[in-house]
Design a protein around this motif. Structure first.
Motif, PDB file in Angstrom:
ATOM      1  N   SER A  21     -50.087   8.529  33.514  1.00 35.28           N
ATOM      2  CA  SER A  21     -50.107   8.703  34.971  1.00 35.28           C
ATOM      3  C   SER A  21     -50.105   7.363  35.700  1.00 35.28           C
ATOM      4  CB  SER A  21     -51.344   9.495  35.393  1.00 35.28           C
ATOM      5  OG  SER A  21     -51.290  10.795  34.868  1.00 35.28           O
ATOM      6  N   HIS A  22     -50.734   6.354  35.117  1.00 34.56           N
ATOM      7  CA  HIS A  22     -50.762   5.030  35.742  1.00 34.56           C
ATOM      8  C   HIS A  22     -49.355   4.442  35.878  1.00 34.56           C
ATOM      9  CE1 HIS A  22     -55.049   5.242  35.075  1.00 34.56           C
ATOM     10  NE2 HIS A  22     -55.220   4.085  35.696  1.00 34.56           N
ATOM     11  N   VAL A  24     -46.387   6.507  35.730  1.00 33.37           N
ATOM     12  CA  VAL A  24     -45.505   7.470  36.405  1.00 33.37           C
ATOM     13  C   VAL A  24     -45.775   7.512  37.905  1.00 33.37           C
ATOM     14  CG1 VAL A  24     -44.871   9.917  36.545  1.00 33.37           C
ATOM     15  CG2 VAL A  24     -45.211   8.850  34.311  1.00 33.37           C
ATOM     16  N   THR A  25     -47.033   7.511  38.282  1.00 35.32           N
ATOM     17  CA  THR A  25     -47.418   7.543  39.709  1.00 35.32           C
ATOM     18  C   THR A  25     -48.486   6.469  39.964  1.00 35.32           C
ATOM     19  OG1 THR A  25     -49.032   9.277  39.246  1.00 35.32           O
ATOM     20  CG2 THR A  25     -46.886   9.992  40.069  1.00 35.32           C
ATOM     21  N   PRO A  26     -48.086   5.209  40.004  1.00 32.09           N
ATOM     22  CA  PRO A  26     -49.072   4.137  40.120  1.00 32.09           C
ATOM     23  C   PRO A  26     -49.734   4.003  41.491  1.00 32.09           C
ATOM     24  CG  PRO A  26     -46.870   3.220  40.126  1.00 32.09           C
ATOM     25  CD  PRO A  26     -46.726   4.693  39.827  1.00 32.09           C
ATOM     26  N   ARG A  27     -49.076   4.430  42.545  1.00 33.34           N
ATOM     27  CA  ARG A  27     -49.590   4.196  43.902  1.00 33.34           C
ATOM     28  C   ARG A  27     -51.025   4.694  44.113  1.00 33.34           C
ATOM     29  NH1 ARG A  27     -45.944   5.468  48.913  1.00 33.34           N
ATOM     30  NH2 ARG A  27     -45.206   3.371  48.517  1.00 33.34           N
ATOM     31  N   PRO A  28     -51.376   5.928  43.708  1.00 28.04           N
ATOM     32  CA  PRO A  28     -52.763   6.353  43.925  1.00 28.04           C
ATOM     33  C   PRO A  28     -53.777   5.482  43.180  1.00 28.04           C
ATOM     34  CG  PRO A  28     -51.386   8.228  43.340  1.00 28.04           C
ATOM     35  CD  PRO A  28     -50.554   6.997  43.158  1.00 28.04           C
ATOM     36  N   ARG A  42     -51.162  -3.476  41.541  1.00 23.21           N
ATOM     37  CA  ARG A  42     -50.235  -2.825  40.601  1.00 23.21           C
ATOM     38  C   ARG A  42     -50.409  -3.382  39.192  1.00 23.21           C
ATOM     39  NH1 ARG A  42     -45.694   0.182  41.755  1.00 23.21           N
ATOM     40  NH2 ARG A  42     -47.176   0.939  43.288  1.00 23.21           N
ATOM     41  N   THR A  45     -53.335  -1.712  37.791  1.00 24.26           N
ATOM     42  CA  THR A  45     -53.000  -0.320  37.500  1.00 24.26           C
ATOM     43  C   THR A  45     -52.273  -0.218  36.163  1.00 24.26           C
ATOM     44  OG1 THR A  45     -52.911   0.337  39.817  1.00 24.26           O
ATOM     45  CG2 THR A  45     -51.635   1.675  38.283  1.00 24.26           C
TER      46      THR A  45
END
Length: 126
Positions: A21-22, A24-28, A42, A45
């Motif tokens: 998940s870090h 694939v969708t790092p923004r959150p 980033r 992350t």
């Protein structure tokens, strides 16, 4: 498969899912990085995602399970400041998001205990 053998694999699956998940969708995840840490959020992350993937592999393998599970417990303690940061930063978000951020805080305790339990169960195995 006996329950004692499933627990490490479930923990490894949780770590692998979080690690992926870090990337694939790092923004959150970027938003949870405490500002006191140097460098780009980033980078932190991605680094934490890579650590979670490495820990997942270590916990999944009987030979490295004990050491990886102890490292996982330490990792869960180490990322706790990010969970605090999220709870602080999300105070203005809608109630479900605030609730989720606050709920993460006490959930660290069972995660640490789970990893320690996997470490104890992994002693003497190879």
């Amino acid at each position: 498969m006996p329950r004692s053998e499933r627990s490490p694999l479930l923990l490894a699956g949780l770590l692998a899912t979080a690690g992926i998940s870090h990337f694939v969708t790092p923004r959150p995840f970027d938003a949870t990085i405490p500002s006191a840490l140097p460098g780009s959020p980033r980078a932190w992350t991605y680094a934490s995602g890579a650590v979670e993937l490495a820990l997942a592999a270590g916990v999944a393998l009987p030979r490295t399970r004990r050491a990886a599970a102890l490292a996982t417990a330490a990792f869960f303690v180490g990322v706790f400041p990010a969970n605090i940061q999220m709870a602080v930063d999300w105070h203005h978000r809608p109630t479900p998001f605030r609730t989720a951020a606050l709920a993460r805080l006490p959930l660290q305790v069972p995660l640490v205990l789970w990893a320690r339990g996997v470490a104890k169960g992994g002693e003497g195995r190879s």
